[in-house]
Design an enzyme around this catalytic site. Structure first.
Site, PDB file in Angstrom:
ATOM      1  N   GLU A   4       0.867  -1.474  -0.004  1.00 38.19           N
ATOM      2  CA  GLU A   4       0.095   0.294  -0.059  1.00 38.19           C
ATOM      3  C   GLU A   4       0.863   1.059  -0.085  1.00 38.19           C
ATOM      4  OE1 GLU A   4      -2.639  -0.304   3.553  1.00 38.19           O
ATOM      5  OE2 GLU A   4      -3.896  -1.943   2.349  1.00 38.19           O
TER       6      GLU A   4
ATOM      7  N   GLU B 122      -5.335  -8.418   0.867  1.00 38.64           N
ATOM      8  CA  GLU B 122      -6.011  -7.925   2.228  1.00 38.64           C
ATOM      9  C   GLU B 122      -7.593  -7.898   1.733  1.00 38.64           C
ATOM     10  OE1 GLU B 122      -4.507  -4.959   4.717  1.00 38.64           O
ATOM     11  OE2 GLU B 122      -2.430  -5.585   3.896  1.00 38.64           O
TER      12      GLU B 122
HETATM   13  O1  IFM Z   1      -4.306  -2.798   9.295  1.00 35.46           O
HETATM   14  C1  IFM Z   1      -4.356  -2.284   7.965  1.00 35.46           C
HETATM   15  C2  IFM Z   1      -2.992  -2.946   7.252  1.00 35.46           C
HETATM   16  O2  IFM Z   1      -1.818  -2.747   7.839  1.00 35.46           O
HETATM   17  C3  IFM Z   1      -2.959  -2.507   5.999  1.00 35.46           C
HETATM   18  N1  IFM Z   1      -4.297  -2.523   4.992  1.00 35.46           N
HETATM   19  C4  IFM Z   1      -5.425  -1.995   5.663  1.00 35.46           C
HETATM   20  C5  IFM Z   1      -5.531  -2.681   7.003  1.00 35.46           C
HETATM   21  C6  IFM Z   1      -6.771  -2.066   7.836  1.00 35.46           C
HETATM   22  O3  IFM Z   1      -6.748  -0.722   8.079  1.00 35.46           O
END
Ligand code: IFM
Length: 468
Positions: free
Chosen positions: A201, A380
């Protein structure tokens, strides 16, 4: 640890099977959750769970680890809503064997974790700390011994603080330092790792961190943010050949957080604002990486803040990836005045709209707009809810519904021809949720932070039954 090997019930008290659809109505989300099976997915589809180093490890001062920018940020008053830090977190650094047993008991195919740069090269650049790499080697081999594929993220935001003192990601040298660090990790773990993602990210580690000031290092400077974004992507481009050199059989790629940015209405000013948001959030990263160019409309909008691109950078940044990791949580609905929440929207504990259709739309759009798109993994997807323990159970039907509706959305995209090869639920367990500290629970597994007990939530039991 409680419930770690329970397989007798996969659903909560408000479970899918008890709320099956009527004969005439379309299946409810609960019914679709109950009927989802591994066989619905393409052959070889990977199911996994994900975490990151600073969010779970703790042991902030052990075995030579130096402070990261998050240790520094957490120490600043008012930056973390509950005043906490990742100094102890889930104590995973000490409890890793128990946690790997938990992962194995879930029955997932794969585990995505990140490596902490300050453990591996405490000075940011230079001498490699063998003890730091030892920990990740133990994890890697421990996963393989349990039949679980290791998927490594090299940078999930915990930059060595010593590099921030030299400008952090606004300093071009950090991109080179990152490639050296990537080489050190890949040289040690090699082909045992199924995939290496360079960055997690980069929107968060640039815009959210340097422009919006919500994440470490917490500055508010748009030019710095765009410089950081460029150097992050440059670091990705420089690291890829190092990974390929040291781990030629592993997959190498990058993870982006993406989401449709939809116009709040048909009014031209809203449409224009949504296009702008799409440029800043999605295309600013997608286009350099997948097309070798910055999006011209957004580039024009940022005016004097454009990043310091040098000849050859975009060729490096756009080198082919073996996969693209997509983190999807929500969409944006954008009006001329900013983001809005649609009437009647359901939201998670983060206030994020629950919109599974956005995942289908996003994946189909990527497939259309980016010819030659590499295979996709959803690296994710998940939701925070205010879970509470009830004895040895944690009933979280909304998370099961969230996960299952998003998996169905993924399947819709897959059936429409998008090459999606896996799904990692965020997160294996409750953990340090950055600026929200421990107030938000994203885990499939509940963590009692007083005792470090782990309890499988009902959603974990549902996931366990799905991946069986
Ligand atoms: O916890 C985070 C993660 O570290 C990166 N992506 C989003 C998740 C939720 O906010």
């Amino acid at each position: 640890m409680t419930n770690t090997i329970t397989t007798d019930t996969a659903v909560s008290d408000t479970a899918p099977s008890e709320t099956a659809a009527s004969e005439t109505a379309a299946p409810t989300p609960q019914a679709r959750a109950a009927s989802l099976t591994r066989q619905d997915f393409p052959a070889g589809f990977l199911f996994g769970v994900a975490t990151s180093s600073y969010q779970i490890e703790g042991a902030a001062q052990e075995d030579g680890r130096s402070p990261s920018i998050w240790d520094v940020f957490c120490a600043k008053p008012g930056r973390i809503s509950d005043g906490s830090s990742g100094a102890v977190a889930c104590d995973h650094y000490h409890r890793w064997e128990q946690d790997l047993d938990l992962i194995a008991a879930l029955g997932v195919d794969a585990y995505r974790f990140s490596v902490a740069w300050p453990r591996v090269i405490p000075t940011g650049r230079g001498a490699v700390n063998a003890a730091g790499l030892d920990f990740y080697e133990r994890l890697t081999d421990g996963l393989l011994a349990r039949g679980v594929q290791p998927h490594v993220t090299l940078y999930h935001w915990d930059l060595p603080a010593v590099l921030q003192d030299q400008g952090g990601w606004t300093n071009r040298d950090t991109a080179h330092a990152f490639a050296e660090y990537a080489a050190a990790v890949a040289a040690r773990l090699g082909n045992r790792v199924a995939s290496y993602a360079t960055l997690n990210e980069p929107w968060c580690s640039s815009i959210l961190s340097y422009e919006l000031g919500e994440h470490a290092p917490g500055t508010r400077d748009r030019a710095a943010a765009l410089s950081a974004a460029h150097h992050l992507m440059l670091g990705h481009g420089l690291a890829l050949p190092e990974i390929r050199r040291h781990a030629p059989q592993s997959q190498a790629g990058i993870v982006l957080n993406l989401g449709p940015q939809e116009s709040a209405s048909d009014r031209p000013e809203d449409i224009s604002a949504a296009r702008h948001a799409d440029g800043r959030f999605n295309r600013w990263f997608l286009d350099p990486i997948l097309r070798g160019e910055y999006p011209a409309d957004t580039w024009a909008e940022v005016g004097p803040d454009t990043p310091p691109v040098q000849p050859g950078d975009l060729e490096l940044i756009s080198a082919p990836n073996d996969f693209l990791g997509v983190n999807y949580y929500t969409r944006g609905v954008i009006g001329a005045q900013g983001g809005v929440l649609p009437d009647g929207a359901s939201v998670t504990d983060m206030g994020w709209e629950i919109h599974p259709q956005g995942l289908t739309d996003l994946l189909r759009r990527l497939n259309t707009d980016y010819p030659g798109l590499p295979p996709i993994y959803i690296t994710e997807n998940g939701a925070a809810f205010p879970d509470e323990r009830s004895g040895d159970r944690v009933h979280d039907p909304r998370r099961t519904e969230f996960l299952s509706t998003h998996l169905n959305a993924l399947l819709d995209a897959s059936r429409a021809g998008v090459d999606v090869r896996g799904y990692f639920a965020w997160s294996l367990m409750d953990n340090f949720e950055w600026a929200f500290g421990y107030e938000k629970r994203f885990g499939l597994v509940y963590v009692d932070y007083d005792t470090q007990e782990r309890i499988l939530k009902d959603s974990a039991l549902w996931y366990q039954a799905l991946v069986k």
